[in-house]
Every structure is written in C-alpha cells, then in structure tokens.
Design an enzyme around this catalytic site. Structure first.
Site, mmCIF file in Angstrom:
data_model
loop_
_atom_site.group_PDB
_atom_site.id
_atom_site.type_symbol
_atom_site.label_atom_id
_atom_site.label_comp_id
_atom_site.label_asym_id
_atom_site.label_seq_id
_atom_site.Cartn_x
_atom_site.Cartn_y
_atom_site.Cartn_z
ATOM 1 N N GLY A 24 0.846 -1.594 -0.069
ATOM 2 C CA GLY A 24 0.564 0.163 -0.231
ATOM 3 C C GLY A 24 0.527 1.714 0.047
ATOM 4 N N GLU A 25 0.411 2.202 -0.770
ATOM 5 C CA GLU A 25 1.300 3.733 0.104
ATOM 6 C C GLU A 25 -0.070 5.179 -0.025
ATOM 7 O OE1 GLU A 25 3.214 6.481 -3.601
ATOM 8 O OE2 GLU A 25 2.390 4.367 -4.581
ATOM 9 N N GLY A 26 0.649 5.980 1.525
ATOM 10 C CA GLY A 26 -0.271 6.647 1.432
ATOM 11 C C GLY A 26 1.150 7.956 0.500
ATOM 12 N N GLY A 29 4.254 7.424 2.785
ATOM 13 C CA GLY A 29 5.486 6.950 3.142
ATOM 14 C C GLY A 29 4.719 5.541 1.734
ATOM 15 N N VAL A 31 4.210 0.995 2.035
ATOM 16 C CA VAL A 31 3.931 -0.124 2.890
ATOM 17 C C VAL A 31 4.441 -1.593 2.062
ATOM 18 C CG1 VAL A 31 3.197 -2.310 4.454
ATOM 19 C CG2 VAL A 31 2.249 0.480 4.710
ATOM 20 N N LYS A 47 7.060 -0.430 6.589
ATOM 21 C CA LYS A 47 6.247 0.816 6.142
ATOM 22 C C LYS A 47 7.810 1.815 6.306
ATOM 23 C CE LYS A 47 2.947 4.137 8.218
ATOM 24 N NZ LYS A 47 1.898 3.657 9.024
ATOM 25 N N ASP A 147 -8.531 7.053 15.308
ATOM 26 C CA ASP A 147 -8.419 6.957 13.055
ATOM 27 C C ASP A 147 -9.169 5.471 13.489
ATOM 28 O OD1 ASP A 147 -9.163 8.498 11.155
ATOM 29 O OD2 ASP A 147 -7.144 7.379 10.756
#
Length: 358
Positions: A24-26, A29, A31, A47, A147
C-alpha cells in the site's frame, strides 16, 4: 510518488530485509511486502517514509510517535512492532526511516465490505467484538486510536481481526488529568470524517469514548453496507455527526442490536457506552437475547476515564483543542460566528489529515 524513489523488488536493505512488493501507499510513505533475510525468511510489512519527507518534522514526529505507541501495545488483536530505525538504500546511500510489523495475510475490513456488501448479523458482531477486544487492550495501556475505520482493520485469513495504524493515536497522560499527548496544532481536527465522534469533530478533549463511537459507525456500516453520515464534503460530514439524527437501519437486526448501535452513536459522550468492554458486553447480550433492550442500555453513573501509566519520552505534548458550546438563547449571529471559527480549524485539519496519508 511525489518525488519518492520506489524500492525495487529484490532489493536488500542493510542485509536485513528483501523487498518483495508493495502492499500500500499513502502521502507520507509506502508499505512494502518484505522478507527477513535471516532465519526462516519471515514476511513482514515494512513501512517506509518517503525520503523527500524525512526532513518534515510533523511527519517524522508522527512516525516516531507511532513506533513508541506500538512498542507499548500488546494484545491478541494488535500487531506488535518487530523492528524500527533507519536503513540505507544501497542505490543512493540515503537513510530510510522504517518500521516492521508482522504481515497479515488477508484483506482489510474496508475491502471486505466493498466486495461483499452488508454482512450477516453474527459475522458483523464477531468482527466488532474483536475490534472491541483490541481497544480494551489499547485503552488499558493508555492509547486511544482516534482514527478507527475499516481500512485500519486487517482480517487474517478473512477471520481474525487486527487493529492497525496508530499514527493518529493519542496517549492519555497518567498525571491525574485527562490531557493527551499530541503533535497536532491547537484547534486542528484530525481523523477520518465518516468515523469521527461529535466531540472529535468539535476539537474537544478526547477519551476512550471517541473510539466507541467509531466502532458504532463500523457496526452500522457492516450491517447497512454504508456509513450513516456521508456529506458532500468533509466539513458537511462532520457537521452531520454533530447535528443530524442517526438514519434508521433499513434492515431488521432486532431491537437489542438496534439499541446497541444507538447507544454507541449518541451525540453526547456522557450518554454513550463508557468503554469498549461495556459495548462488547452489550453486543454479546444482544446476540443471546435479541429482544432484551433494557439489558443493553449504558449504565449510569459510570467512570469513563482510562486508567493509564506514565508517558515515555520523547513524545511531544500539546494542549488539546477546546471549543465551548454556545449558551442557550445566544443570538443567531453569534452562532454563525462560532460555526465559522471552528469550520476553519476543521477544514484545515481535515485537509492536513487527508494529505499526510492518514
């Protein structure tokens, strides 16, 4: 990747981790799916903060805080941290800030709901009970998640739930008050609008009951296939949490379960379940006795503060934002002034939250 250089599959970092792919990506950063080079080749979720953000004090501080939180958390439905620090990219010799946690083989709850739609009642309750168990452990160790949402619940083999991503979490101080350690700015609101309790949307001081509210939203979503409050903008969604009536479930779930959902999603935290364990007990009873509404009601009076240990350094401490409700009878023009003032903080805070990958 906004200036980031992705790590290639097969790249070995410091002789410790081999990159196997991207999970995954945000905005802050990526993962990676990685293999531990030594031992039996355990697979981990690695991460890594984008290298162009290594100098961003807020991003770096939030990352360091998440590491500190994960180091103190233990529980059947929490992922422990395995390793953290800095690794060198052998291609550039750049330092990469990272943490490693066990890789969970299975979908997120968000993906499950997106693909399956509303879930059976018993399965919905089972998943939510596991989330409550994770919160009981986290709250008991002084951490409120802040969250909680389906994207932050991973299902190993589609069954065993793990609550992850404590980058937005708060640690409640053990100094006799209800203050929290935080890296956010005064009067900023952080979180995901669809799952935020009214007191969180207002920027009030938070305790464990904001997570209880988020669990109530998740339970509603599992049963309905959609969240109860969804506006045309983050601000309108937050306003709905604070002012709108809970839309009735169109599905027959039984009086007791319906009462549990309403008790978890009361606007006033004082009328909500005091803890995740209280909500879990009510859910278990609703499953056994679907018509027994009285037995699942929150009990008053009760203590809602979380008994907590002291806070380890080097966490940054800041005052939690406070917003006073307007007194009854105040002129309409002053109500508008108050709404405009908090709207500015909410809008900026949500923008920052959404653009830092949280």
């Amino acid at each position: 990747m906004d200036g980031a250089v992705p790590l290639d599959v097969g790249l070995v970092l410091d002789g410790k981790y081999e990159v196997c792919g991207v999970l995954g990506e945000g905005a802050s950063g990526v993962v990676y799916d990685a293999r531990v080079v030594a031992g039996d080749g355990e697979r981990v979720a690695l991460k890594v903060i984008h290298r162009h953000l290594m100098g961003n004090s807020q991003i770096r501080g939030r990352f360091v805080r998440e590491v500190a939180i994960l180091q103190r958390l233990r529980g059947k439905h929490l992922c422990p941290i395995l390793d953290s620090g800095e690794l060198l990219d052998p291609r550039t010799s750049d330092a990469l800030l990272y943490m490693a946690i066990p890789k969970v083989e299975g979908p997120s709850l968000e993906k499950l709901v997106a693909s399956a739609g509303p879930l059976p009642i018993e399965r919905s309750i089972d998943i939510v009970l596991q989330i409550c168990s994770a919160l009981v452990d986290a709250h008991g160790q002084g951490v409120i998640h802040r969250d909680l949402k389906p994207a932050n619940v991973l299902l190993r083999d589609g069954e065993h739930a793990f609550v992850v991503d404590f980058g937005m979490a708060k640690i409640v101080t053990g100094t006799g008050g209800t203050g929290t350690t935080d890296l956010t700015t005064h009067n900023m609101v952080f979180g995901t609008p669809e799952y935020m309790a009214p007191e969180q949307a207002r920027g009030d001081e938070l305790d464990a009951r904001c997570d209880v509210y988020a669990v109530g939203i998740i339970l509603y979503e599992l049963l309905a296939g959609k969240v109860p409050f969804q506006g045309t903008s983050p601000l309108s969604t937050l306003t709905a949490h604070m002012t709108a009536d809970l839309p009735p479930l169109e599905r027959d779930v039984g009086p007791a379960l319906r009462a549990v959902i309403h008790a978890a999603l009361v606007k006033s935290a004082d009328e909500r379940y005091a803890s995740a364990s209280d909500m879990a007990r009510a859910l278990e009873h609703a499953l056994r006795a679907p018509d027994d509404v009285d037995a699942v009601s929150p009990r008053l009076p009760r203590s809602h503060t979380v008994p907590l240990p002291s806070i380890p350094p080097p966490l940054v401490r800041a005052s939690a934002p406070q917003v006073r409700e307007a007194p009854r009878g105040i002129a309409a023009r002053w109500v508008l002034v108050w709404v405009a003032a908090i709207a500015t903080g909410i809008a900026v805070g949500v923008w920052l939250s959404l653009h830092t990958g949280r």
